[in-house]
Design an enzyme around this catalytic site. Structure first.
Site, PDB file in Angstrom:
ATOM      1  N   ASN A 193      15.810   8.688  94.958  1.00 49.18           N
ATOM      2  CA  ASN A 193      15.703   9.326  96.265  1.00 49.18           C
ATOM      3  C   ASN A 193      16.231  10.753  96.242  1.00 49.18           C
ATOM      4  OD1 ASN A 193      14.485   7.771  98.333  1.00 49.18           O
ATOM      5  ND2 ASN A 193      16.129   6.285  98.132  1.00 49.18           N
ATOM      6  N   TYR A 252      12.729   3.636 109.227  1.00 45.49           N
ATOM      7  CA  TYR A 252      13.479   4.890 109.083  1.00 45.49           C
ATOM      8  C   TYR A 252      13.235   5.867 110.228  1.00 45.49           C
ATOM      9  CZ  TYR A 252      15.644   4.141 104.535  1.00 45.49           C
ATOM     10  OH  TYR A 252      16.453   3.697 103.513  1.00 45.49           O
ATOM     11  N   ARG A 271      27.024  10.484  97.993  1.00 48.04           N
ATOM     12  CA  ARG A 271      26.307   9.880  99.138  1.00 48.04           C
ATOM     13  C   ARG A 271      27.249   9.791 100.341  1.00 48.04           C
ATOM     14  NH1 ARG A 271      23.201   3.924  99.563  1.00 48.04           N
ATOM     15  NH2 ARG A 271      22.877   4.045 101.797  1.00 48.04           N
ATOM     16  N   HIS A 301       9.596   7.262 104.105  1.00 47.88           N
ATOM     17  CA  HIS A 301      10.572   6.950 105.150  1.00 47.88           C
ATOM     18  C   HIS A 301      10.151   7.565 106.488  1.00 47.88           C
ATOM     19  CE1 HIS A 301      14.108   6.005 102.147  1.00 47.88           C
ATOM     20  NE2 HIS A 301      13.036   5.252 101.968  1.00 47.88           N
ATOM     21  N   CYS A 311       8.342   3.785  97.020  1.00 47.38           N
ATOM     22  CA  CYS A 311       9.455   3.340  97.869  1.00 47.38           C
ATOM     23  C   CYS A 311       9.275   1.871  98.186  1.00 47.38           C
ATOM     24  CB  CYS A 311       9.431   4.143  99.164  1.00 47.38           C
ATOM     25  SG  CYS A 311      10.546   3.519 100.432  1.00 47.38           S
ATOM     26  N   ASP A 312      10.399   1.170  98.335  1.00 51.31           N
ATOM     27  CA  ASP A 312      10.306  -0.269  98.607  1.00 51.31           C
ATOM     28  C   ASP A 312      10.414  -0.622 100.092  1.00 51.31           C
ATOM     29  OD1 ASP A 312      12.930   0.246  99.153  1.00 51.31           O
ATOM     30  OD2 ASP A 312      13.728  -1.418  97.976  1.00 51.31           O
ATOM     31  N   ARG A 314      27.518   3.840 105.335  1.00 54.53           N
ATOM     32  CA  ARG A 314      26.811   2.896 104.453  1.00 54.53           C
ATOM     33  C   ARG A 314      27.286   3.024 103.000  1.00 54.53           C
ATOM     34  NH1 ARG A 314      24.777  -1.971 103.772  1.00 54.53           N
ATOM     35  NH2 ARG A 314      23.288  -1.968 102.066  1.00 54.53           N
TER      36      ARG A 314
HETATM   37  P1  NAD Z   1      23.949   4.134  91.488  1.00 52.92           P
HETATM   38  O1  NAD Z   1      24.797   5.344  91.673  1.00 52.92           O
HETATM   39  O2  NAD Z   1      24.563   2.810  91.425  1.00 52.92           O
HETATM   40  O3  NAD Z   1      23.130   4.309  90.112  1.00 52.92           O
HETATM   41  C1  NAD Z   1      22.513   5.458  89.702  1.00 52.92           C
HETATM   42  C2  NAD Z   1      22.788   5.734  88.227  1.00 52.92           C
HETATM   43  O4  NAD Z   1      22.158   6.969  87.886  1.00 52.92           O
HETATM   44  C3  NAD Z   1      24.268   5.897  87.857  1.00 52.92           C
HETATM   45  O5  NAD Z   1      24.627   5.008  86.847  1.00 52.92           O
HETATM   46  C4  NAD Z   1      24.375   7.345  87.410  1.00 52.92           C
HETATM   47  O6  NAD Z   1      25.305   7.545  86.355  1.00 52.92           O
HETATM   48  C5  NAD Z   1      22.967   7.635  86.933  1.00 52.92           C
HETATM   49  N1  NAD Z   1      22.618   9.049  86.911  1.00 52.92           N
HETATM   50  C6  NAD Z   1      22.921  10.004  87.820  1.00 52.92           C
HETATM   51  N2  NAD Z   1      22.400  11.175  87.452  1.00 52.92           N
HETATM   52  C7  NAD Z   1      21.747  10.973  86.280  1.00 52.92           C
HETATM   53  C8  NAD Z   1      20.995  11.808  85.414  1.00 52.92           C
HETATM   54  N3  NAD Z   1      20.803  13.108  85.693  1.00 52.92           N
HETATM   55  N4  NAD Z   1      20.467  11.258  84.291  1.00 52.92           N
HETATM   56  C9  NAD Z   1      20.643   9.950  84.005  1.00 52.92           C
HETATM   57  N5  NAD Z   1      21.336   9.117  84.808  1.00 52.92           N
HETATM   58  C10 NAD Z   1      21.884   9.616  85.927  1.00 52.92           C
HETATM   59  O7  NAD Z   1      22.837   4.201  92.614  1.00 52.92           O
HETATM   60  P2  NAD Z   1      21.999   3.014  93.301  1.00 52.92           P
HETATM   61  O8  NAD Z   1      22.583   2.711  94.616  1.00 52.92           O
HETATM   62  O9  NAD Z   1      21.801   1.908  92.350  1.00 52.92           O
HETATM   63  O10 NAD Z   1      20.610   3.746  93.550  1.00 52.92           O
HETATM   64  C11 NAD Z   1      19.851   4.306  92.507  1.00 52.92           C
HETATM   65  C12 NAD Z   1      18.733   5.145  93.042  1.00 52.92           C
HETATM   66  O11 NAD Z   1      17.663   4.355  93.531  1.00 52.92           O
HETATM   67  C13 NAD Z   1      19.111   6.062  94.193  1.00 52.92           C
HETATM   68  O12 NAD Z   1      18.420   7.286  94.082  1.00 52.92           O
HETATM   69  C14 NAD Z   1      18.608   5.316  95.400  1.00 52.92           C
HETATM   70  O13 NAD Z   1      18.437   6.152  96.501  1.00 52.92           O
HETATM   71  C15 NAD Z   1      17.323   4.804  94.836  1.00 52.92           C
HETATM   72  N6  NAD Z   1      16.657   3.722  95.548  1.00 52.92           N
HETATM   73  C16 NAD Z   1      15.374   3.946  95.914  1.00 52.92           C
HETATM   74  C17 NAD Z   1      14.655   2.987  96.554  1.00 52.92           C
HETATM   75  C18 NAD Z   1      13.253   3.301  97.007  1.00 52.92           C
HETATM   76  O14 NAD Z   1      12.677   2.555  97.700  1.00 52.92           O
HETATM   77  N7  NAD Z   1      12.663   4.444  96.672  1.00 52.92           N
HETATM   78  C19 NAD Z   1      15.238   1.746  96.805  1.00 52.92           C
HETATM   79  C20 NAD Z   1      16.556   1.518  96.401  1.00 52.92           C
HETATM   80  C21 NAD Z   1      17.242   2.526  95.758  1.00 52.92           C
HETATM   81  C1  G6P Z   2      15.640   1.046 101.119  1.00 47.07           C
HETATM   82  C2  G6P Z   2      14.958   2.362 100.941  1.00 47.07           C
HETATM   83  C3  G6P Z   2      15.589   3.125  99.812  1.00 47.07           C
HETATM   84  C4  G6P Z   2      17.072   3.292 100.045  1.00 47.07           C
HETATM   85  C5  G6P Z   2      17.698   1.947 100.268  1.00 47.07           C
HETATM   86  C6  G6P Z   2      19.142   2.115 100.703  1.00 47.07           C
HETATM   87  O1  G6P Z   2      15.412   0.223 100.031  1.00 47.07           O
HETATM   88  O2  G6P Z   2      13.588   2.243 100.686  1.00 47.07           O
HETATM   89  O3  G6P Z   2      14.951   4.365  99.682  1.00 47.07           O
HETATM   90  O4  G6P Z   2      17.684   3.927  98.945  1.00 47.07           O
HETATM   91  O5  G6P Z   2      17.028   1.239 101.268  1.00 47.07           O
HETATM   92  O6  G6P Z   2      19.752   0.885 100.701  1.00 47.07           O
HETATM   93  P1  G6P Z   2      21.340   0.749 100.665  1.00 47.07           P
HETATM   94  O7  G6P Z   2      21.513  -0.718 100.633  1.00 47.07           O
HETATM   95  O8  G6P Z   2      21.777   1.460  99.400  1.00 47.07           O
HETATM   96  O9  G6P Z   2      21.832   1.419 101.891  1.00 47.07           O
HETATM   97 MN    MN Z   3      12.792   4.263 100.011  1.00 47.57          MN
END
Ligand code: NAD
Ligand code: G6P
Ligand code: MN
Length: 444
Positions: free
Chosen positions: A147, A267, A93, A200, A169-170, A287
């Site tokens: 994501n 976004y 990232r 987004h 998405c949240d 970030r």
């Molecule tokens: P993070 O890196 O802390 O955690 C992700 C985990 O996924 C890690 O432990 C990693 O080892 C594991 N991983 C990676 N590839 C893998 C695979 N192929 N199979 C199994 N496990 C695997 O990340 P985070 O900051 O906690 O975010 C997690 C995800 O959630 C990200 O994609 C982030 O963008 C997403 N997210 C989405 C929203 C939303 O609204 N859609 C909100 C918040 C976070």
């Molecule tokens: C929001 C979005 C997610 C994104 C996150 C990033 O929750 O909906 O898609 O992954 O923000 O937040 P962060 O705190 O990791 O920058």
């Molecule tokens: Mn999102």
């Protein structure tokens, strides 16, 4: 009430412990019989799992808990897969954000070139999870918020069109939390919305309270001056405690100014004010650095502390509000509640003047039979133009991935509203290819 079995894929995520807390607190609304964690990084997952084991033993011992890196063990006998993986981790990232910035372009997790790079990594990771689910629990639903959700959703539309996956998405929920605060409503769930766009990348066209009162006029008055930020200290949204999020919420006032008929997703600032975003970014510290230095560090230290103490009594880990909507979604699928939620679904005519094959974010009714999107109708020229450009970017990324095509990925970057020219797109792309060798297919 039927008890469900859940696997959280991405068990080592910074969000997992908060989600586990939330699930425990929601046992009356969404009772569990089993909870599993699955990750492909054992060391990372163990930190979280060791703490979760203690938390569950103390607070909900009736739930059978396991953590594993074995797909068969993880995906057998599950009703729901909650997927939040980050392929390449926060280290990648950081590069997604820093490489475009080096070229004077927005460096962001899901928007612009960084989001495309992340998309190329995420597609195979999420597809693999779907295949595990279908092999070991063919009736299960996957609730995916890995994501970049738009690109992942487009890839699943093409590669696994019949799979039971829902992309969510949240962000709209988080913005509605601020709206509820602005209006003095108790909860964002008291707000009924009409909204359309891409993930987004969307706009609210109407907001009502449960009595049917129009909330738009008061909200617009506020957003015009303060965005979704606070006029004073009256807004409790935890996101606003972080200065980068506070800036994003406040900047919504300038996004609103371009189209004061609607209320925007935060976004959109990355697309409509990319010059401002670049000017206010530090190419040496993005970030990803903030998340690694604070959220990741704090969560992991707290998890280790719980394991060391052998108890979670007095822990600072809180139920992640972030995941509330996922419990509502799983509850709707499980208990047939016809919950109305924003989901990322094939357009299929819902927005009449946008590509029927676009993956759009629109209100849907959710029940035992699945997801029924509500119709939107015709949207204005400004939004249509922006959406069509961005849909094409996302489709080109997926095509580039499938065809291993350098040309298509270059076109995708060039078409992004965040990128000024084909030459800048090429320079960024070449740098991204260099650092993504372990993740992307080889492009030619
Ligand atoms: P993070 O890196 O802390 O955690 C992700 C985990 O996924 C890690 O432990 C990693 O080892 C594991 N991983 C990676 N590839 C893998 C695979 N192929 N199979 C199994 N496990 C695997 O990340 P985070 O900051 O906690 O975010 C997690 C995800 O959630 C990200 O994609 C982030 O963008 C997403 N997210 C989405 C929203 C939303 O609204 N859609 C909100 C918040 C976070
Ligand atoms: C929001 C979005 C997610 C994104 C996150 C990033 O929750 O909906 O898609 O992954 O923000 O937040 P962060 O705190 O990791 O920058
Ligand atoms: Mn999102």
């Amino acid at each position: 009430m039927k008890k469900n079995s859940i696997v959280i894929a991405g068990g080592g995520s910074t969000y997992t412990a908060g989600i586990v807390m939330l699930l425990i607190e929601n046992q009356d609304k969404f009772p569990l019989r089993k909870l599993r964690l699955y990750d492909n990084n054992k060391e990372r997952q163990d930190i979280v799992a060791n703490a979760c084991e203690i938390i569950i033993k103390e607070r909900a011992p009736e739930i059978e808990f396991t953590a594993t890196t074995d797909p068969e063990e993880a995906f057998t006998d599950v009703d729901f897969v909650m997927a939040h993986i980050r392929v390449g981790g926060l280290k990648m990232r950081e590069l997604d954000e820093k490489i475009p910035l080096k070229h004077g372009v927005v460096g962001q997790e899901t928007c612009g070139p960084g989001g495309m790079a992340y998309g190329m990594r995420s597609i195979p990771g999420v597809i693999e999870l779907i295949d595990f689910m279908e092999k070991y629990s063919p009736d299960a639903w996957m609730l995916n918020y890995s994501n970049p959700a738009s690109i992942v959703a487009e890839a699943t539309r093409i590669l696994r069109p019949n799979s039971k996956i829902i992309n969510i998405c949240d962000m709209p929920v988080a913005i509605k939390k601020s709206m509820a605060d602005i209006l003095g409503l108790e909860s964002e769930n008291d707000i009924i919305e009409r909204y359309y766009g891409l993930n987004h990348f969307g706009w609210w066209t109407a907001l009502y309270d449960k009595q049917g009162n129009d909330l738009m006029p008061r909200l617009k008055e506020h957003v015009k001056q303060w965005g979704y930020g606070a006029k004073n200290d009256g807004i409790n949204n935890p996101l606003l405690a972080e200065s980068s999020w506070k800036d994003t919420f406040t900047k919504a006032k300038d996004v609103f100014a371009i189209d004061p008929v609607t209320l925007p997703n935060t976004y959109l600032k990355y697309y409509l004010y990319s010059d401002y975003v670049v000017k206010h970014s530090n190419p040496e510290r993005t970030r990803a650095n903030e998340v690694m230095d604070y959220r990741e560090k704090n969560v992991f230290e707290e998890c280790k502390q719980i394991a060391q103490d052998g108890t979670a009594e007095g822990t600072s880990i809180e139920a992640g509000e972030h995941a509330e909507f996922i419990v509502r979604l799983a509850g709707a699928l499980s208990y047939n509640t016809y919950e109305r939620m924003l989901l990322i679904v094939p357009n299929n005519g819902a927005i009449t003047n946008v590509d029927p094959n676009a993956m759009v974010e629109i209100p849907c009714l959710v029940s035992k039979v699945g997801v029924e999107p509500l119709s939107i109708g015709t949207i204005p020229q400004f939004q249509k133009g922006l959406i069509e450009q961005q849909v094409s970017v996302e489709k080109l990324v997926v095509q580039a991935y499938l065809e291993k095509s350098y040309q298509k990925l270059w076109q995708a970057l060039t078409l992004s509203k965040t990128v000024p020219s084909a030459s800048v797109a090429k320079a960024i792309l070449d740098d991204l290819i260099e650092v993504n060798k372990d993740f992307w297919p080889e492009l030619s």
